[in-house]
Motif scaffolding. Structure first.
Motif, PDB file in Angstrom:
ATOM      1  N   TRP A 103      38.864  24.739  40.209  1.00 34.31           N
ATOM      2  CA  TRP A 103      39.987  25.246  40.995  1.00 34.31           C
ATOM      3  C   TRP A 103      40.213  24.279  42.147  1.00 34.31           C
ATOM      4  O   TRP A 103      39.554  24.356  43.176  1.00 34.31           O
ATOM      5  CB  TRP A 103      39.670  26.613  41.594  1.00 34.31           C
ATOM      6  CG  TRP A 103      39.478  27.719  40.608  1.00 34.31           C
ATOM      7  CD1 TRP A 103      39.419  27.632  39.264  1.00 34.31           C
ATOM      8  CD2 TRP A 103      39.298  29.099  40.927  1.00 34.31           C
ATOM      9  NE1 TRP A 103      39.224  28.857  38.707  1.00 34.31           N
ATOM     10  CE2 TRP A 103      39.146  29.790  39.707  1.00 34.31           C
ATOM     11  CE3 TRP A 103      39.251  29.818  42.109  1.00 34.31           C
ATOM     12  CZ2 TRP A 103      38.947  31.161  39.645  1.00 34.31           C
ATOM     13  CZ3 TRP A 103      39.053  31.184  42.054  1.00 34.31           C
ATOM     14  CH2 TRP A 103      38.912  31.841  40.827  1.00 34.31           C
ATOM     15  N   LYS A 156      43.109  25.033  46.229  1.00 32.40           N
ATOM     16  CA  LYS A 156      43.177  26.407  46.699  1.00 32.40           C
ATOM     17  C   LYS A 156      42.970  26.435  48.215  1.00 32.40           C
ATOM     18  O   LYS A 156      42.042  25.825  48.742  1.00 32.40           O
ATOM     19  CB  LYS A 156      42.092  27.258  46.022  1.00 32.40           C
ATOM     20  CG  LYS A 156      42.278  27.415  44.517  1.00 32.40           C
ATOM     21  CD  LYS A 156      43.506  28.230  44.191  1.00 32.40           C
ATOM     22  CE  LYS A 156      43.635  28.453  42.699  1.00 32.40           C
ATOM     23  NZ  LYS A 156      44.861  29.207  42.352  1.00 32.40           N
ATOM     24  N   THR A 157      43.858  27.135  48.908  1.00 32.85           N
ATOM     25  CA  THR A 157      43.737  27.204  50.360  1.00 32.85           C
ATOM     26  C   THR A 157      42.631  28.180  50.745  1.00 32.85           C
ATOM     27  O   THR A 157      42.193  29.019  49.941  1.00 32.85           O
ATOM     28  CB  THR A 157      45.059  27.670  50.991  1.00 32.85           C
ATOM     29  OG1 THR A 157      45.340  29.023  50.576  1.00 32.85           O
ATOM     30  CG2 THR A 157      46.205  26.767  50.547  1.00 32.85           C
ATOM     31  N   LYS A 194      42.876  22.988  52.018  1.00 32.16           N
ATOM     32  CA  LYS A 194      42.549  23.201  50.609  1.00 32.16           C
ATOM     33  C   LYS A 194      41.107  22.820  50.305  1.00 32.16           C
ATOM     34  O   LYS A 194      40.572  21.856  50.850  1.00 32.16           O
ATOM     35  CB  LYS A 194      43.515  22.396  49.725  1.00 32.16           C
ATOM     36  CG  LYS A 194      44.959  22.871  49.841  1.00 32.16           C
ATOM     37  CD  LYS A 194      45.890  22.101  48.930  1.00 32.16           C
ATOM     38  CE  LYS A 194      47.311  22.635  49.018  1.00 32.16           C
ATOM     39  NZ  LYS A 194      48.238  21.914  48.123  1.00 32.16           N
ATOM     40  N   ARG A 239      44.424  27.660  57.896  1.00 35.16           N
ATOM     41  CA  ARG A 239      44.197  28.494  56.722  1.00 35.16           C
ATOM     42  C   ARG A 239      44.752  27.864  55.448  1.00 35.16           C
ATOM     43  O   ARG A 239      44.390  28.281  54.355  1.00 35.16           O
ATOM     44  CB  ARG A 239      44.822  29.866  56.924  1.00 35.16           C
ATOM     45  CG  ARG A 239      44.192  30.660  58.052  1.00 35.16           C
ATOM     46  CD  ARG A 239      44.670  32.097  58.044  1.00 35.16           C
ATOM     47  NE  ARG A 239      43.967  32.908  59.033  1.00 35.16           N
ATOM     48  CZ  ARG A 239      44.070  34.235  59.115  1.00 35.16           C
ATOM     49  NH1 ARG A 239      44.838  34.884  58.241  1.00 35.16           N
ATOM     50  NH2 ARG A 239      43.409  34.898  60.040  1.00 35.16           N
ATOM     51  N   ASN A 240      45.633  26.907  55.620  1.00 40.36           N
ATOM     52  CA  ASN A 240      46.205  26.226  54.462  1.00 40.36           C
ATOM     53  C   ASN A 240      45.391  25.011  54.027  1.00 40.36           C
ATOM     54  O   ASN A 240      45.794  24.293  53.113  1.00 40.36           O
ATOM     55  CB  ASN A 240      47.645  25.793  54.764  1.00 40.36           C
ATOM     56  CG  ASN A 240      48.565  26.983  54.961  1.00 40.36           C
ATOM     57  OD1 ASN A 240      48.385  28.019  54.331  1.00 40.36           O
ATOM     58  ND2 ASN A 240      49.543  26.838  55.850  1.00 40.36           N
ATOM     59  N   GLU A 265      42.871  30.653  52.694  1.00 35.10           N
ATOM     60  CA  GLU A 265      43.387  32.018  52.647  1.00 35.10           C
ATOM     61  C   GLU A 265      43.401  32.555  51.217  1.00 35.10           C
ATOM     62  O   GLU A 265      43.073  33.723  50.976  1.00 35.10           O
ATOM     63  CB  GLU A 265      44.798  32.052  53.237  1.00 35.10           C
ATOM     64  CG  GLU A 265      45.273  33.445  53.559  1.00 35.10           C
ATOM     65  CD  GLU A 265      46.508  33.432  54.437  1.00 35.10           C
ATOM     66  OE1 GLU A 265      46.833  34.486  55.005  1.00 35.10           O
ATOM     67  OE2 GLU A 265      47.150  32.372  54.554  1.00 35.10           O
ATOM     68  N   GLN A 266      43.752  31.719  50.234  1.00 36.00           N
ATOM     69  CA  GLN A 266      43.744  32.149  48.846  1.00 36.00           C
ATOM     70  C   GLN A 266      42.325  32.453  48.365  1.00 36.00           C
ATOM     71  O   GLN A 266      42.098  33.437  47.649  1.00 36.00           O
ATOM     72  CB  GLN A 266      44.370  31.069  47.965  1.00 36.00           C
ATOM     73  CG  GLN A 266      45.879  30.918  48.122  1.00 36.00           C
ATOM     74  CD  GLN A 266      46.420  29.746  47.334  1.00 36.00           C
ATOM     75  OE1 GLN A 266      45.769  28.707  47.227  1.00 36.00           O
ATOM     76  NE2 GLN A 266      47.617  29.903  46.794  1.00 36.00           N
ATOM     77  N   ILE A 267      41.371  31.617  48.758  1.00 33.30           N
ATOM     78  CA  ILE A 267      39.982  31.830  48.350  1.00 33.30           C
ATOM     79  C   ILE A 267      39.447  33.125  48.963  1.00 33.30           C
ATOM     80  O   ILE A 267      38.767  33.921  48.286  1.00 33.30           O
ATOM     81  CB  ILE A 267      39.113  30.628  48.762  1.00 33.30           C
ATOM     82  CG1 ILE A 267      39.572  29.370  48.012  1.00 33.30           C
ATOM     83  CG2 ILE A 267      37.647  30.906  48.493  1.00 33.30           C
ATOM     84  CD1 ILE A 267      38.892  28.106  48.466  1.00 33.30           C
ATOM     85  N   TYR A 268      39.776  33.357  50.216  1.00 32.20           N
ATOM     86  CA  TYR A 268      39.310  34.587  50.870  1.00 32.20           C
ATOM     87  C   TYR A 268      39.910  35.820  50.191  1.00 32.20           C
ATOM     88  O   TYR A 268      39.201  36.817  49.962  1.00 32.20           O
ATOM     89  CB  TYR A 268      39.686  34.572  52.352  1.00 32.20           C
ATOM     90  CG  TYR A 268      39.267  35.824  53.085  1.00 32.20           C
ATOM     91  CD1 TYR A 268      37.960  35.984  53.535  1.00 32.20           C
ATOM     92  CD2 TYR A 268      40.184  36.853  53.314  1.00 32.20           C
ATOM     93  CE1 TYR A 268      37.568  37.148  54.196  1.00 32.20           C
ATOM     94  CE2 TYR A 268      39.802  38.014  53.973  1.00 32.20           C
ATOM     95  CZ  TYR A 268      38.494  38.157  54.402  1.00 32.20           C
ATOM     96  OH  TYR A 268      38.115  39.304  55.044  1.00 32.20           O
ATOM     97  N   ALA A 269      41.189  35.769  49.847  1.00 32.71           N
ATOM     98  CA  ALA A 269      41.830  36.911  49.190  1.00 32.71           C
ATOM     99  C   ALA A 269      41.212  37.189  47.826  1.00 32.71           C
ATOM    100  O   ALA A 269      41.063  38.353  47.427  1.00 32.71           O
ATOM    101  CB  ALA A 269      43.332  36.655  49.053  1.00 32.71           C
ATOM    102  N   TYR A 270      40.828  36.141  47.104  1.00 31.94           N
ATOM    103  CA  TYR A 270      40.258  36.309  45.765  1.00 31.94           C
ATOM    104  C   TYR A 270      38.887  36.982  45.831  1.00 31.94           C
ATOM    105  O   TYR A 270      38.554  37.843  45.010  1.00 31.94           O
ATOM    106  CB  TYR A 270      40.153  34.958  45.062  1.00 31.94           C
ATOM    107  CG  TYR A 270      39.681  35.054  43.633  1.00 31.94           C
ATOM    108  CD1 TYR A 270      40.578  35.321  42.603  1.00 31.94           C
ATOM    109  CD2 TYR A 270      38.339  34.886  43.309  1.00 31.94           C
ATOM    110  CE1 TYR A 270      40.144  35.427  41.287  1.00 31.94           C
ATOM    111  CE2 TYR A 270      37.889  34.986  42.001  1.00 31.94           C
ATOM    112  CZ  TYR A 270      38.804  35.251  40.990  1.00 31.94           C
ATOM    113  OH  TYR A 270      38.370  35.364  39.695  1.00 31.94           O
TER     114      TYR A 270
END
Length: 553
Positions: A176, A179-180, A218, A215-216, A182-187
């Protein structure tokens, strides 16, 4: 819990990077992608030395043939509006065969419904599109909060795999990248709240930074799924006892994020379009086969374009000392000195044989379309057969020839991809209780293993290839019977052969008698024949007695 620079994380990263086959394929796959779909070349790992520029693509035959190939496989192998798959019991116990038949009949309908409600067909199309170019694709069945099944095509170059002793890709790594934070934290949010996962400091620092742009930032996550040794495959089971272990590793920090996430099935389904079981690594494809022809055709179309332009705007022969000024616009004026001997500009035209060039281009285009079985898919759609220069019989024979060449591709896609997809869907539906009512209606406490029967147009056409030889033998047997009575009956088991023809045709499986029913019918026929013979003997005996009485004996 993850540990910075943990030995387990480093071992997984080392295993992921130890894949020399990818480096060997990168440049070749990039060039194929430029001809087929240039956006996929960027997913392989960036440009490489000597890679062709997409602005130098002058022909789209390869792309058109690839689109027909991928769309044809999806529509003719897995047609959404047809019963293209059915589950059959593999049990030999006659007491449960009928109950399991009822259960699997209902389960087959539900599986088709659930697959139709998911994004399977879109993801499968994209995966086959990549497989047609590179020879290998990865279709993933990932968890989702929005739908029961979420299918994703993993781009070529973003996965690695290890094979088992039978040549199947059982250990898979998914990269992967991009991935930012923020995206990793949400997952991983739910697992973090449950205490099962912990993000490394580099990601948490990005999440806690005051500036929103942090947060952006990667990061790259490596997800490894591999069979767990010693697992018995019981359902349900604790995560650490499930058949597959799942580990997420952050590449930047060399640390694990989630290390106890067990799975009941392998979500990453790696498929080779064509591959020998004795060869490790990537497979081959129509794209790799046609690539040399694609390059020749692209160069030919470029040269033809130049030749056509020269016909419209030819180079000019002019004296060195002329006052010539070229103006090739419509209605343009070319100024020259009339007092200069032979000073009138003359076009320099090179002879151009369009007929020979047309034959050459058509031959190259035909080779590319044939490599992608476009003629076979056109035959299945029953289009343009009446208007083609060939007869319908010739077109059919050509389609059958291509079907024979396509059969190994069909078998690989079914074996390595579709069968795994159906098994994964079946397991997931069993986990959520989608089959509980069917089990109660069938009065089954447990079910045996099942096999998948494919009933799409391609599947039936492939099956018919197996029975055509039997049909030809039957026709020959009729001729031989005139000279050698009983030769046909003695040569083959025709009852089993007729059943095989029925199963491999469009006859519904539920009306084809099983072996037990056939044996019962045989016994009934034998009893009727014996009774008929006895009746005939009694009638003959009665006639003999009557004749003796009439004679006064």
């Amino acid at each position: 819990m993850p540990q910075e620079d943990s030995s387990r994380a480093r071992a997984i990263l080392a295993d992921f990077n130890d894949f020399p086959e990818m480096e060997k394929w990168k440049s070749y796959a990039n060039n194929i992608a430029i001809y087929g779909e240039e956006r996929k070349s960027g997913q392989i790992g960036g440009r490489t030395a000597g890679q062709i520029d997409s602005t130098r693509i002058f022909d789209t035959t390869f792309r058109d043939a690839l689109e027909v190939f991928s769309a044809g496989i999806v529509s003719d192998l897995t047609p959404q509006n047809e019963r293209w798959l059915e589950l059959e019991s593999q049990s030999f116990d006659p007491e449960v065969v009928e109950s399991e038949r009822m259960f699997y009949n209902g389960a087959s309908d539900r599986i088709r419904t659930r697959i139709g409600q998911s994004n399977f067909y879109r993801a499968f199309h994209e995966a086959v599109h990549s497989g047609g170019m590179f020879g290998t694709f990865c279709l993933a069945m990932m968890p989702s909060k929005k739908r029961a099944f979420n299918f994703v095509e993993i781009p070529f170059g973003k996965f690695r795999f290890r094979e088992d002793e039978d040549g199947y890709a059982t250990t898979v790594f998914h990269e992967w990248d991009g991935k930012t934070a923020e995206q990793i934290y949400a997952y991983f949010k739910d697992d973090i709240e449950d205490g099962n996962a912990e993000l490394p400091e580099v990601i948490m620092d990005a999440m806690k930074a005051e500036h929103p742009s942090a947060r952006n930032k990667k990061f790259t996550i490596i997800h490894m799924v591999k069979p767990r040794l010693g697992s018995e495959g019981n359902i349900p089971a604790a995560p650490e006892n499930r058949p597959f272990e799942s580990v997420y590793v952050c590449k930047e920090s060399s640390s694990t994020i989630l290390d106890n996430d067990g799975l009941y099935y392998q979500p990453y389904i790696v498929t080779r379009i064509l591959k020998s079981r004795h060869d490790a690594g990537f497979g081959r494809s129509p794209g790799t086969q046609a690539y040399p022809t694609v390059r020749v055709l692209n160069r030919a179309i470029r040269d033809i374009s130049v030749a056509v332009e020269k016909g419209v705007r030819p180079p000019m022969l002019v004296p060195k000392d002329s006052s010539y000024r070229k103006d090739d616009r419509a209605g343009g004026e070319i100024m020259f000195d009339p007092h200069t001997p032979n000073g009138i500009p003359q076009p320099y035209i090179v002879p151009f044989n369009i007929q020979s060039v047309d034959w050459f281009v058509n031959r190259l285009e035909g080779q590319i379309r044939s490599a992608f079985f476009n003629g076979m898919f056109k035959f299945f759609t029953q289009q343009d057969i009446a208007t083609t220069e060939k007869t319908a019989f010739e077109v059919q024979m050509q389609a059958e020839e291509q079907l024979k060449l396509f059969t190994p591709i069909f078998q690989n896609i079914v074996d390595e991809c579709l069968s795994q997809v159906i098994e994964n869907v079946f397991v997931q539906m069993s986990l959520v209780g989608d089959f509980d009512d069917l089990l109660e209606e069938s009065e089954l406490e447990d079910i045996s293993n099942f096999s998948v029967v494919y009933n799409s147009r391609i599947a039936l056409a492939v099956k018919s290839q197996r029975t055509q030889g039997l049909v030809r033998v039957a026709q020959a047997a009729q001729v031989i019977e005139a000279f050698v009575p009983g030769a046909g009956a003695r040569s083959l088991d025709w009852e089993r052969g007729l059943k095989e023809i029925a199963v491999n045709s469009t006859v519904p499986a539920e009306i084809v008698n099983d072996d037990a029913t056939i044996d019962q019918l045989k016994q009934r026929d034998q009893q009727i024949a014996m009774l008929t013979q006895q009746l005939q003997q009694l009638q003959m005996a009665g006639q003999a007695v009557s004749q003796m009485g009439a004679a006064g004996l």
